[in-house]
Design a protein around this motif. Structure first.
Motif, PDB file in Angstrom:
ATOM      1  N   LEU A 203       0.801  -1.215   0.000  1.00  0.00           N
ATOM      2  CA  LEU A 203       0.000   0.000   0.000  1.00  0.00           C
ATOM      3  C   LEU A 203       0.839   1.271   0.000  1.00  0.00           C
ATOM      4  CD1 LEU A 203      -3.021  -0.689   2.392  1.00  0.00           C
ATOM      5  CD2 LEU A 203      -2.993  -0.619  -0.089  1.00  0.00           C
ATOM      6  N   LEU A 204       2.164   1.134   0.132  1.00  0.00           N
ATOM      7  CA  LEU A 204       3.004   2.329   0.205  1.00  0.00           C
ATOM      8  C   LEU A 204       2.939   3.145  -1.082  1.00  0.00           C
ATOM      9  CD1 LEU A 204       6.180   1.091   2.090  1.00  0.00           C
ATOM     10  CD2 LEU A 204       4.082   2.082   2.996  1.00  0.00           C
ATOM     11  N   GLU A 205       2.880   2.454  -2.218  1.00  0.00           N
ATOM     12  CA  GLU A 205       2.826   3.173  -3.495  1.00  0.00           C
ATOM     13  C   GLU A 205       1.561   4.012  -3.579  1.00  0.00           C
ATOM     14  OE1 GLU A 205       3.073   2.356  -8.310  1.00  0.00           O
ATOM     15  OE2 GLU A 205       3.239   0.697  -6.893  1.00  0.00           O
ATOM     16  N   GLN A 206       0.438   3.476  -3.072  1.00  0.00           N
ATOM     17  CA  GLN A 206      -0.796   4.245  -3.079  1.00  0.00           C
ATOM     18  C   GLN A 206      -0.669   5.466  -2.168  1.00  0.00           C
ATOM     19  OE1 GLN A 206      -4.267   2.095  -1.774  1.00  0.00           O
ATOM     20  NE2 GLN A 206      -5.688   3.591  -2.611  1.00  0.00           N
ATOM     21  N   ILE A 207      -0.066   5.302  -1.004  1.00  0.00           N
ATOM     22  CA  ILE A 207       0.097   6.417  -0.074  1.00  0.00           C
ATOM     23  C   ILE A 207       0.996   7.497  -0.661  1.00  0.00           C
ATOM     24  CG2 ILE A 207       0.998   7.072   2.204  1.00  0.00           C
ATOM     25  CD1 ILE A 207       0.127   4.356   3.218  1.00  0.00           C
ATOM     26  N   SER A 208       1.971   7.090  -1.473  1.00  0.00           N
ATOM     27  CA  SER A 208       2.908   8.060  -2.048  1.00  0.00           C
ATOM     28  C   SER A 208       2.238   9.024  -3.031  1.00  0.00           C
ATOM     29  CB  SER A 208       4.060   7.326  -2.751  1.00  0.00           C
ATOM     30  OG  SER A 208       3.607   6.660  -3.913  1.00  0.00           O
ATOM     31  N   ASP A 239      11.365   5.456  -3.880  1.00  0.00           N
ATOM     32  CA  ASP A 239      11.769   6.685  -3.197  1.00  0.00           C
ATOM     33  C   ASP A 239      10.630   7.687  -3.094  1.00  0.00           C
ATOM     34  OD1 ASP A 239      14.280   5.754  -2.782  1.00  0.00           O
ATOM     35  OD2 ASP A 239      15.173   6.764  -4.515  1.00  0.00           O
ATOM     36  N   ALA A 240       9.643   7.580  -3.987  1.00  0.00           N
ATOM     37  CA  ALA A 240       8.528   8.527  -3.955  1.00  0.00           C
ATOM     38  C   ALA A 240       7.818   8.486  -2.612  1.00  0.00           C
ATOM     39  CB  ALA A 240       7.539   8.222  -5.075  1.00  0.00           C
ATOM     40  N   PHE A 241       7.758   7.301  -2.003  1.00  0.00           N
ATOM     41  CA  PHE A 241       7.102   7.213  -0.709  1.00  0.00           C
ATOM     42  C   PHE A 241       7.944   7.857   0.383  1.00  0.00           C
ATOM     43  CE2 PHE A 241       6.603   4.905   3.333  1.00  0.00           C
ATOM     44  CZ  PHE A 241       5.329   5.372   3.648  1.00  0.00           C
ATOM     45  N   TRP A 242       9.238   7.605   0.377  1.00  0.00           N
ATOM     46  CA  TRP A 242      10.092   8.131   1.451  1.00  0.00           C
ATOM     47  C   TRP A 242      10.187   9.654   1.393  1.00  0.00           C
ATOM     48  CZ3 TRP A 242       9.726   4.222   4.185  1.00  0.00           C
ATOM     49  CH2 TRP A 242       9.987   2.937   3.727  1.00  0.00           C
ATOM     50  N   ASN A 243       9.954  10.234   0.227  1.00  0.00           N
ATOM     51  CA  ASN A 243      10.074  11.685   0.080  1.00  0.00           C
ATOM     52  C   ASN A 243       8.739  12.416   0.227  1.00  0.00           C
ATOM     53  OD1 ASN A 243      12.825  11.454  -0.466  1.00  0.00           O
ATOM     54  ND2 ASN A 243      12.468  11.164  -2.654  1.00  0.00           N
ATOM     55  N   PHE A 245       6.826  13.157   2.630  1.00  0.00           N
ATOM     56  CA  PHE A 245       6.608  14.047   3.774  1.00  0.00           C
ATOM     57  C   PHE A 245       7.671  15.137   3.890  1.00  0.00           C
ATOM     58  CE2 PHE A 245       4.977   9.823   4.885  1.00  0.00           C
ATOM     59  CZ  PHE A 245       3.633  10.135   5.005  1.00  0.00           C
ATOM     60  N   SER A 246       8.451  15.321   2.839  1.00  0.00           N
ATOM     61  CA  SER A 246       9.534  16.309   2.918  1.00  0.00           C
ATOM     62  C   SER A 246       9.012  17.735   3.039  1.00  0.00           C
ATOM     63  CB  SER A 246      10.448  16.187   1.693  1.00  0.00           C
ATOM     64  OG  SER A 246       9.701  16.386   0.502  1.00  0.00           O
ATOM     65  N   VAL A 247       7.805  17.981   2.529  1.00  0.00           N
ATOM     66  CA  VAL A 247       7.196  19.306   2.648  1.00  0.00           C
ATOM     67  C   VAL A 247       5.915  19.166   3.464  1.00  0.00           C
ATOM     68  CG1 VAL A 247       6.235  21.282   1.438  1.00  0.00           C
ATOM     69  CG2 VAL A 247       8.144  20.015   0.425  1.00  0.00           C
ATOM     70  N   ALA A 248       6.017  19.507   4.731  1.00  0.00           N
ATOM     71  CA  ALA A 248       4.876  19.492   5.644  1.00  0.00           C
ATOM     72  C   ALA A 248       5.114  20.609   6.649  1.00  0.00           C
ATOM     73  CB  ALA A 248       4.748  18.138   6.335  1.00  0.00           C
ATOM     74  N   SER A 269      14.107   5.369   5.338  1.00  0.00           N
ATOM     75  CA  SER A 269      14.889   6.498   4.822  1.00  0.00           C
ATOM     76  C   SER A 269      13.996   7.665   4.410  1.00  0.00           C
ATOM     77  CB  SER A 269      15.737   6.037   3.641  1.00  0.00           C
ATOM     78  OG  SER A 269      14.927   5.380   2.673  1.00  0.00           O
ATOM     79  N   PHE A 270      13.253   8.212   5.357  1.00  0.00           N
ATOM     80  CA  PHE A 270      12.366   9.332   5.054  1.00  0.00           C
ATOM     81  C   PHE A 270      13.154  10.619   4.845  1.00  0.00           C
ATOM     82  CE2 PHE A 270       9.277   6.567   7.136  1.00  0.00           C
ATOM     83  CZ  PHE A 270       8.184   6.729   6.303  1.00  0.00           C
ATOM     84  N   SER A 271      12.658  11.431   3.908  1.00  0.00           N
ATOM     85  CA  SER A 271      13.115  12.815   3.790  1.00  0.00           C
ATOM     86  C   SER A 271      12.124  13.664   4.565  1.00  0.00           C
ATOM     87  CB  SER A 271      13.155  13.244   2.321  1.00  0.00           C
ATOM     88  OG  SER A 271      14.106  12.488   1.610  1.00  0.00           O
ATOM     89  N   LEU A 272      12.615  14.357   5.584  1.00  0.00           N
ATOM     90  CA  LEU A 272      11.733  15.080   6.500  1.00  0.00           C
ATOM     91  C   LEU A 272      12.219  16.504   6.708  1.00  0.00           C
ATOM     92  CD1 LEU A 272      11.400  12.315   9.251  1.00  0.00           C
ATOM     93  CD2 LEU A 272       9.633  12.973   7.627  1.00  0.00           C
ATOM     94  N   PRO A 273      11.310  17.397   7.098  1.00  0.00           N
ATOM     95  CA  PRO A 273      11.727  18.738   7.539  1.00  0.00           C
ATOM     96  C   PRO A 273      12.258  18.634   8.976  1.00  0.00           C
ATOM     97  CG  PRO A 273       9.337  18.534   7.652  1.00  0.00           C
ATOM     98  CD  PRO A 273       9.845  17.251   7.081  1.00  0.00           C
ATOM     99  N   TRP A 274      13.478  18.131   9.107  1.00  0.00           N
ATOM    100  CA  TRP A 274      14.020  17.767  10.415  1.00  0.00           C
ATOM    101  C   TRP A 274      14.007  18.933  11.397  1.00  0.00           C
ATOM    102  CZ3 TRP A 274      14.863  12.691  10.973  1.00  0.00           C
ATOM    103  CH2 TRP A 274      15.085  11.925   9.824  1.00  0.00           C
ATOM    104  N   HIS A 275      14.311  20.129  10.922  1.00  0.00           N
ATOM    105  CA  HIS A 275      14.426  21.272  11.821  1.00  0.00           C
ATOM    106  C   HIS A 275      13.114  21.627  12.504  1.00  0.00           C
ATOM    107  CE1 HIS A 275      12.890  22.995   8.087  1.00  0.00           C
ATOM    108  NE2 HIS A 275      12.463  24.033   8.792  1.00  0.00           N
TER     109      HIS A 275
END
Length: 415
Positions: A203-208, A239-243, A245-248, A269-275
């Motif tokens: 289901l990850l592809e659908q969530i992406s 990678d589309a799924f891991w990225n 949430f990079s803009v939230a 390996s999520f890309s996140l707005p860590w700060h």
């Protein structure tokens, strides 16, 4: 008002004179004629008993009708009628909260749906309160697609763009790569506020496909890679799924847990707005990666990290200052190891606001003492499970000597 309370029943039929003496003595045996008379009299009594039963049933029915009508009009004096709509809406919110803790799916018999079916006034209050419609508990493997699709769409419409609280799970069906109800929810990703997802890789592809997370503040995800060898490592997936949430812009709390076919935690390996993050709970591949993650968390308040392996860290690594960190928990998920010098992440941290520290095979007493004294931590401090050295009076004394501002110290073991 005219009241009628007279109910007429037929008089008790007298027995035939020829058989009266039989009821007055147990010593007399009826002859054939007397036996026939007794049987006829019993049949007559049975018929009257049946008539009385019918009359009683009719009276009971009438009594129930009177009781229900009385109840209906007595409700005119119910205190709840005097409640302003905004107070009634607050009560409805409590009902929705309690129902959500027990509900398995969208059901018309649960709040908020049932609140629209009591009376027109309650329905109007429920429909005018979009906050009542913001919680969705979707167990995809338990809900049908045909009925759930329009209900999910209608509930999101009634939420009127308020942030949604979602719980999404799909534990059983590993062959399904998509679910139409999930499509409806993904179309409203800009409304996601608090989201808890427990799913499998298909289901990850659908969530992406989600693209906007304007309202997302909390995202908790658990991914089970253990049931299929095709997904033995997280890195295999798109990678589309891991990225995604990079803009939230409002994301503050993030938790990601996943495990492989050997039931070992792996690093997503999520890309996140860590700060932006103030709370983080996840796993990394090593203590080196854990330290790299901590470098990015300039606003972190609570952090729990587990890592798979622990190597020797470079002595010239810059100290990472985490000025807001109050709770830190570190754990190694590998086979039990003997703690080695220069493998502790604590040696490279400065945490002046720290109030609670839990370590499990990731530090010794010396590393802990180094962190809390170097950071001059908060006046109240809890230390849990210090590996390889006992927690004793001497350590407590050492801490109080090094930290004159310390007012409360709790030492203990993690259960």
């Amino acid at each position: 008002m005219t009241r009628s309370s007279a109910f007429t029943f037929p008089a008790l039929p007298p027995p035939p004179a020829a058989i009266v003496h039989l009821a007055q003595s147990n010593a007399t045996v009826p002859d054939d004629v007397e036996s026939g008379l007794v049987r006829s009299y019993i049949e007559e009594l049975d018929l009257q008993m049946f008539s009385v039963d019918e009359a009683l049933a009719s009276l009971k029915l009438r009594k129930e009708q009177l009781r229900q009508t009385r109840k209906t009009y007595k409700a005119c004096f119910a205190p709840i009628r005097r409640l302003p709509p905004e107070v009634l809406g607050l009560i409805f919110a409590v009902v929705v909260q309690e129902t959500a803790s027990r509900s398995l799916s969208i059901e018309m018999d649960n709040a908020p749906w049932m609140l629209t079916r009591i009376c027109r006034h309650w329905s109007a209050v429920a429909l005018s309160n979009p906050a009542l419609w913001t919680r969705l508990d979707l167990h995809l493997h338990r809900i049908g697609e045909k009925g759930a699709i329009p209900l999910t769409r209608l509930q999101i419409e009634r939420s009127q763009n308020m942030p949604l609280t979602l719980k999404i799970s799909d534990d059983d069906d590993w062959q399904r790569e998509s679910h139409p109800v999930l499509d409806i929810v993904l179309s409203a990703s800009a409304q996601w506020g608090i989201v808890d997802v427990h799913t499998h890789p298909l289901l990850l592809e659908q969530i992406s496909k989600a693209r906007r997370f304007d309202s997302l503040t909390t995202f908790l995800i658990t991914i089970d890679f253990s049931a299929d060898d095709r997904f033995d490592t997280v890195s295999k997936y798109d990678d589309a799924f891991w990225n995604v949430f990079s803009v939230a812009p409002k994301l503050r709390h993030f938790r990601a847990l996943s495990w492989d076919t050997e039931n070992t935690y792996v690093s997503p390996s999520f890309s996140l707005p860590w700060h932006q993050l103030t709370r983080l709970s996840t796993s990394t591949t090593s203590n080196t990666e854990a330290l790299t993650v901590l470098q990015k968390l300039s606003s972190i308040v609570e952090c729990t990290l587990a890592f798979a392996t622990a190597g020797i860290l470079q002595q010239n690594h810059n100290v990472v200052c985490l000025p807001h960190l109050r709770l830190l928990a570190l754990q190694i998920e590998d086979e039990p190891i003997i703690y080695q010098k220069r493998t502790s992440v604590l040696d490279f941290l400065e945490t002046p606001s720290l109030q609670s520290l839990a370590v499990y095979q990731t530090a010794d007493v010396e590393a802990v003492l180094g962190l809390v004294t170097r950071s001059n931590c908060a006046s109240s401090l809890t230390l849990l499970h210090l590996y390889s050295n006992s927690i004793d009076h001497d350590m407590a004394l050492h801490l109080t000597e090094k930290m004159p501002s310390l007012t409360s110290l709790e030492l203990g073991d993690l259960d």
